[in-house]
Design a protein around this motif. Structure first.
Motif, mmCIF file in Angstrom:
data_model
loop_
_atom_site.group_PDB
_atom_site.id
_atom_site.type_symbol
_atom_site.label_atom_id
_atom_site.label_comp_id
_atom_site.label_asym_id
_atom_site.label_seq_id
_atom_site.Cartn_x
_atom_site.Cartn_y
_atom_site.Cartn_z
ATOM 1 N N PHE A 2 -7.113 28.731 -9.459
ATOM 2 C CA PHE A 2 -7.832 27.447 -9.460
ATOM 3 C C PHE A 2 -7.253 26.503 -10.508
ATOM 4 O O PHE A 2 -6.944 25.337 -10.226
ATOM 5 C CB PHE A 2 -9.325 27.685 -9.726
ATOM 6 N N TYR A 3 -7.065 27.010 -11.738
ATOM 7 C CA TYR A 3 -6.563 26.158 -12.818
ATOM 8 C C TYR A 3 -5.086 25.801 -12.614
ATOM 9 O O TYR A 3 -4.662 24.691 -12.967
ATOM 10 C CB TYR A 3 -6.780 26.827 -14.175
ATOM 11 N N VAL A 4 -4.324 26.705 -12.046
ATOM 12 C CA VAL A 4 -2.919 26.396 -11.757
ATOM 13 C C VAL A 4 -2.821 25.284 -10.720
ATOM 14 O O VAL A 4 -1.993 24.373 -10.834
ATOM 15 C CB VAL A 4 -2.165 27.657 -11.269
ATOM 16 N N ILE A 5 -3.672 25.323 -9.701
ATOM 17 C CA ILE A 5 -3.691 24.268 -8.674
ATOM 18 C C ILE A 5 -4.052 22.931 -9.307
ATOM 19 O O ILE A 5 -3.463 21.885 -8.980
ATOM 20 C CB ILE A 5 -4.682 24.634 -7.551
ATOM 21 N N MET A 6 -5.000 22.934 -10.255
ATOM 22 C CA MET A 6 -5.366 21.701 -10.959
ATOM 23 C C MET A 6 -4.179 21.141 -11.738
ATOM 24 O O MET A 6 -3.914 19.930 -11.716
ATOM 25 C CB MET A 6 -6.538 21.966 -11.916
ATOM 26 N N VAL A 7 -3.463 22.022 -12.425
ATOM 27 C CA VAL A 7 -2.280 21.593 -13.183
ATOM 28 C C VAL A 7 -1.221 21.022 -12.244
ATOM 29 O O VAL A 7 -0.616 19.977 -12.518
ATOM 30 C CB VAL A 7 -1.700 22.776 -13.988
#
Length: 208
Positions: free
Chosen positions: A78-83
């Motif tokens: 999830f956080y990688v997709i946000m980045v």
């Protein structure tokens, strides 16, 4: 505060995830021939590690043990997709240069390691700090490697010409294998300093 200070010292120096634990080595090949790309990539890894640790720690009592690894991967993803979305929106040239390596942050051993070893058994705030400082330790090493590779390979720092045009460019520094040589030299120097300090402290303790 003593716990926070200890975590900072360990993650940045004494137990640096790259220098001491030899984790996250693959990304050293991918991005460290350009200092700007390296800084942006490592900032992304630092944020993902910190936020993943915080989230996993906050959820740790709700996650069944049998599916904790799958849950950790989902949180990290999830956080990688946000980045990745932020990079595509605000620095598309860097996003294009990094290519698939942003997505591969998901498989970074440092992030999974901190989630499993620390966040799974500690409170959210200190878990966030652990992830953040582990990311800083990772950033420190990769930025040093990228500094020398860009300087010697292109004669520039952050795209600005530093060395004169007469300076012979080291083509080997632009190629991926050079990252291993620079990283190995850095590990040798820092580990030598750490071991020398440990030996001197041990000798001092024995004399007392």
């Amino acid at each position: 505060m003593s716990d926070f200070k200890k975590i900072l010292k360990n993650n940045f120096w004494f137990e640096n995830p790259v220098i001491v634990q030899i984790l996250g080595i693959c990304s050293t090949l991918a991005v460290t021939n350009n200092l700007r790309n390296t800084i942006i990539m490592t900032i992304g890894v630092t944020l993902v590690t910190a936020l993943s640790n915080f989230t996993i720690s906050a959820m740790r009592n709700l996650i069944p043990r049998k599916v904790r690894m799958i849950t950790q991967v989902l949180v990290i993803s999830f956080y990688v997709i946000m980045v990745d979305i932020v990079l595509r929106a605000y620095v598309p040239d860097v996003s294009k240069a990094l290519g698939p390596y942003v997505g591969l942050i998901i498989t970074n051993c440092i992030i999974m390691g901190r989630a499993e070893a620390f966040a799974q058994g500690n409170k959210p705030l200190i878990s966030f700090w652990d992830g953040f400082t582990a990311g800083l330790g990772y950033m420190f090493v990769l930025v040093v490697v990228a500094f020398f590779r860009e300087l010697l390979g292109f004669g520039t720092i952050l795209g600005f010409q530093v060395l004169p045009n007469s300076f012979p460019k080291w083509t080997i520094m632009v190629m991926p294998p050079s990252a291993f040589f620079v990283l190995a030299s850095l590990i040798w120097i820092i580990r030598g300093m750490q071991i020398k300090k440990d030996v001197s402290q041990s000798s001092g303790g024995e004399k007392k």
